[in-house]
Design a protein around this motif. Structure first.
Motif, mmCIF file in Angstrom:
data_model
loop_
_atom_site.group_PDB
_atom_site.id
_atom_site.type_symbol
_atom_site.label_atom_id
_atom_site.label_comp_id
_atom_site.label_asym_id
_atom_site.label_seq_id
_atom_site.Cartn_x
_atom_site.Cartn_y
_atom_site.Cartn_z
ATOM 1 N N ASN A 53 -8.227 -16.463 -28.270
ATOM 2 C CA ASN A 53 -8.419 -15.768 -26.992
ATOM 3 C C ASN A 53 -8.875 -16.787 -25.959
ATOM 4 O O ASN A 53 -9.966 -17.351 -26.076
ATOM 5 C CB ASN A 53 -9.451 -14.651 -27.130
ATOM 6 N N ASN A 119 -3.910 -14.939 -26.972
ATOM 7 C CA ASN A 119 -4.065 -14.009 -25.855
ATOM 8 C C ASN A 119 -4.526 -14.802 -24.636
ATOM 9 O O ASN A 119 -5.668 -15.288 -24.588
ATOM 10 C CB ASN A 119 -5.095 -12.929 -26.190
ATOM 11 N N ALA A 140 -12.928 -13.732 -24.102
ATOM 12 C CA ALA A 140 -12.342 -14.972 -24.600
ATOM 13 C C ALA A 140 -13.307 -15.725 -25.500
ATOM 14 O O ALA A 140 -14.517 -15.487 -25.502
ATOM 15 C CB ALA A 140 -11.923 -15.859 -23.431
ATOM 16 N N ARG A 366 -11.312 -5.503 -26.246
ATOM 17 C CA ARG A 366 -11.467 -6.614 -27.178
ATOM 18 C C ARG A 366 -12.230 -6.080 -28.392
ATOM 19 O O ARG A 366 -13.337 -5.549 -28.266
ATOM 20 C CB ARG A 366 -12.230 -7.765 -26.527
ATOM 21 N N ASP A 420 -8.862 -9.488 -31.863
ATOM 22 C CA ASP A 420 -7.673 -9.296 -31.056
ATOM 23 C C ASP A 420 -7.977 -8.422 -29.839
ATOM 24 O O ASP A 420 -9.056 -7.833 -29.722
ATOM 25 C CB ASP A 420 -6.561 -8.663 -31.898
#
Length: 736
Positions: A53, A119, A140, A366, A420
């Motif tokens: 991420n 991502n 992230a 998330r 994810d």
């Protein structure tokens, strides 16, 4: 030979072997996306270790979205035309939506490279939308700071670098637009090193000939990756670049060795020993993942996307390697032992909410632990922003379909595992920042830091039809945007949107019109003032009326005098002899209080007054509670005609954090706003905190002015302090 290892990090107990002449595989195949998988191919993302991420951070125009599109094309997620395999475009929006989606919203683009799902979170580049940007940082595990080789590093990018440093987030820098006619890679690199500090070192050098970028030179491998033919080929850079390679390569190796766990490497390197490239690559990957070293890459037209993807898959940490946010029970007790495990308890967070009049509410989520599946029932909890119009949640809700977002194109997925990101439909109660968890074991994640909206904008509906729809439309906007605060001011009777800036305001009003069909207009903001008496006097309140039947009879004599600032209101009863019956004395006080709330000069509430009832008259038949209420109000009005009435303005204590270069300009500006500077103090390196007292009338648009003065580097907070007399020349303006 490539600069990083060939296998994914975080997927097994052993480190991957590095790329090298023995790595095998066709470089041209990798260059055209052969190892990335064609569009539509599902990545091996059932394991958190196979996910990355990455948030892209940088000022508007730095090239973040262009970089995302280049990586989409390099991995064959989209064709070069920007179309996915079913023929729809990545940005399948109308023209206005395209502009707003790319510039003011957090968007997600999933790509697959070497069987790793990445991502890519593209964030807004405007300071007004820092809420979306911080949401991207929360979702992230690593950050790519995108810096234009034309514009350089701006103040917002510096501030966000410091925020990432505070939490130890791994970072890398991508210098874009290296093929622009005004581009200067060396100067931009120096600016990045000056702004971001130690550990910033180039991993590749661009080769630009006649304004066209032909390829990149890998500093560790000392190889030239040539893109002149449209596909990546590898050869020697030649002697022309030997001095440049030696200069930057030495600095890179020293930076990597400083972060190495092998303490003997530096002594061996300084003694002249040639350090094995494999060892350097492994140390580089570890240093990047730990957040101790920040490689610099370059990108231009058709160049750099694959090198960035290799850095992301090999150098950036997977979700299990990144620290979890703090997790608590609903009661606030810390909860330990929750890890990034698909089989663990469900803990997910809504990082972005959008509302569509046709599709409904879509939540970007998330997942930090557990596995999210369609149609499951989850517990929604959050989020401590009731002062901004966001109600706290503690409800169970059944979610709808899950999808993997790419622009407005949604691909349905069967589940979303820990680590994810997915789009979730039908979460009608969840708002941005809320936590989703198992309903049997509800949990709450510590909210990320949200900036305070400091630009008030008063609005009103244009028509009765707009007024009927406005409330529901505003609630939807509030659910989407935690940086928005909604205030219905009872004193000024104005509906006020507290926004981050003018661009934020324009976007919100445009969404009201375009999405919800509600037209509003801005009106002049009224600052809630106060009134008080400027002296003492005695006043008569006489309410004597005779009509058929019972009349009205009430006479009261009052003495009014001002109290010190903050004194509030005092009512003193000095009646003797029963001239005003006991049951009517509270009526006089009620009438005085009612008139004080209405004001006696400009319609603002009156404060800091002592009222003494010392005499009066009553009638055995015609006196009543209401008659004495009216008499008390009339007495206060008469007092206002005898002594000066002052307007009081609210004064705030303001704390301004500013770069040292702009302290003089800020202090001079505060003086022009009738502000009083209380003091200054250094904060960290190169920044100063300025504390001052400033009237609210002078700072309604200060967020805009400070951003202009400080080139986007200044921030401030404001706290109400007290009321003070308004200068006479401004009183005439307000009352006139």
């Amino acid at each position: 030979m490539h600069e990083l290892g060939s296998g994914p990090r975080g997927c097994g107990p052993t480190r991957p072997r590095p790329f090298g002449n023995d790595a095998g595989g066709d470089v041209a195949e990798r260059a055209t996306g052969g190892t990335a998988g064609a569009a539509g191919r599902a990545p091996a993302a059932d394991q958190p270790g196979m996910i990355r991420n990455v948030v892209l951070v940088g000022h508007s125009g730095a090239g973040k979205t262009t970089l995302v599109e280049a990586m989409l094309a390099a991995t064959r997620t989209v064709q070069r035309s920007g179309r996915v395999e079913d023929g729809t475009t990545v940005s399948d929006f109308d023209e206005v939506e395209v502009r707003q989606q790319r510039s003011v919203n957090l968007t997600v683009a999933p790509v697959v490279h070497n069987d790793i799902k990445i991502n890519l979170l593209d964030t807004p580049g405007y300071a007004d939308f820092v809420g979306d940007l911080r949401a991207g940082l929360r979702a992230a595990d690593a950050a790519l700071f995108v810096v234009s080789s034309v514009e350089g590093v701006d103040g917002l990018t510096r501030m966000l670098w410091d925020e990432c440093a505070a939490v130890g987030m791994p970072r890398a820098v991508v210098i874009t637009k290296i093929d622009h006619q005004r581009a200067n890679f060396e100067d931009t690199l120096a600016a990045c090193q000056d702004a971001f500090g130690d550990g910033v070192s180039p991993l590749y050098l661009p080769v630009v000939t006649n304004g066209r970028v032909n390829g990149l030179i890998g500093l560790l491998s000392q190889r030239f990756y040539n893109y002149a033919t449209g596909t990546r080929t590898e050869n020697s850079p030649g002697p022309a670049y030997a001095d440049q390679i030696e200069l930057y390569r030495g600095a890179l190796i020293e930076g990597v060795i400083q972060e190495s766990e092998d303490e003997s490497l530096m002594d061996r390197y300084l003694s002249g020993e040639e350090i094995d490239t494999k060892a350097l690559i492994e140390d580089l990957e570890k240093a990047v993942a730990r957040g101790g070293f920040y490689p610099v890459l370059a990108a231009g037209s058709g160049v750099g996307a694959l090198e960035i993807l290799e850095l992301v898959t090999q150098g950036f940490p997977s979700p299990p390697e990144h620290p979890m946010p703090e997790i608590m029970s609903i009661g606030g007790e810390p909860v330990s032992g929750v890890t990034c495990d698909p089989e663990g308890p469900l803990v997910a967070e809504v990082v972005k909410t959008t509302s569509d009049p046709y599709v409904g509410r879509i939540s970007l989520v998330r997942v930090f632990s557990g596995t999210l599946r369609p149609d499951m029932t989850v517990h929604v909890s959050g989020h401590g922003l009731s002062d901004r119009g966001h109600e706290d949640h503690d409800v169970d809700e059944r979610i709808g379909a899950l999808s993997s977002p790419l622009g407005k194109h949604q691909r349905t997925i069967a589940k979303c595992v820990a680590g994810d990101i997915a789009a979730v439909a039908k979460l009608s109660r969840a708002e941005t920042g809320d936590t989703l968890s198992d309903r049997e074991n509800p949990l709450l994640m510590t909210a990320w830091s949200m900036p305070e909206p400091l630009l008030p904008v008063a609005i009103q509906p244009r028509s009765k039809a707009d007024d009927d729809k406005l409330g529901q439309a505003l609630q939807r906007l509030v659910a989407e945007d935690p940086t928005l605060r909604l205030e219905n001011n009872p004193e000024t009777r104005q509906l006020v949107l507290w926004c981050m800036g003018e661009a934020h305001t324009d976007v919100l009003l445009d969404r009201l019109s375009r999405r919800h069909g509600v037209e509003v207009e801005k009106v002049e903001l009224r600052v809630p003032l106060r009134e008080t008496f400027g002296g003492s006097c005695q006043a008569l309140g006489r309410n004597v009326k005779q009509t058929g039947g019972h009349g009205q009879f009430a006479v009261c004599h009052l003495e009014v005098e001002p109290l010190p600032s903050g004194g509030g209101f005092e009512f003193v009863d000095r009646i003797v002899g029963g001239v005003v019956p006991r049951q009517f004395i509270p009526s006089v006080e009620k009438g005085v209080r009612t008139q004080m709330q209405r004001g006696v000069l400009a319609g603002y509430p009156m404060v800091d007054v002592r009222v003494t009832l010392y005499d009066g008259k009553a009638h055995s038949v015609d006196s009543s509670d209401m008659a004495f209420q009216i008499a008390g109000a009339l007495a206060l009005k008469e007092a206002a005609a005898k002594v000066p009435t002052l307007l009081l303005e609210p004064v705030d204590e303001v704390s301004i954090l500013i770069a040292d270069d702009y302290v003089g300009a800020v202090m001079s500006d505060l003086s022009s706003r009738r502000g009083r500077v209380l003091g200054t103090e250094p904060v960290g390196v190169g920044r100063t905190l300025v504390r001052a007292e400033v009237p609210e009338l002078e700072i309604t648009r200060y967020s805009i002015d400070l951003r202009s003065m400080s080139h986007g580097t200044g921030t401030f907070r404001r706290v109400f302090l007290r009321y003070e007399p308004l200068p006479s020349h401004l009183m005439d303006k307000v009352t006139g």
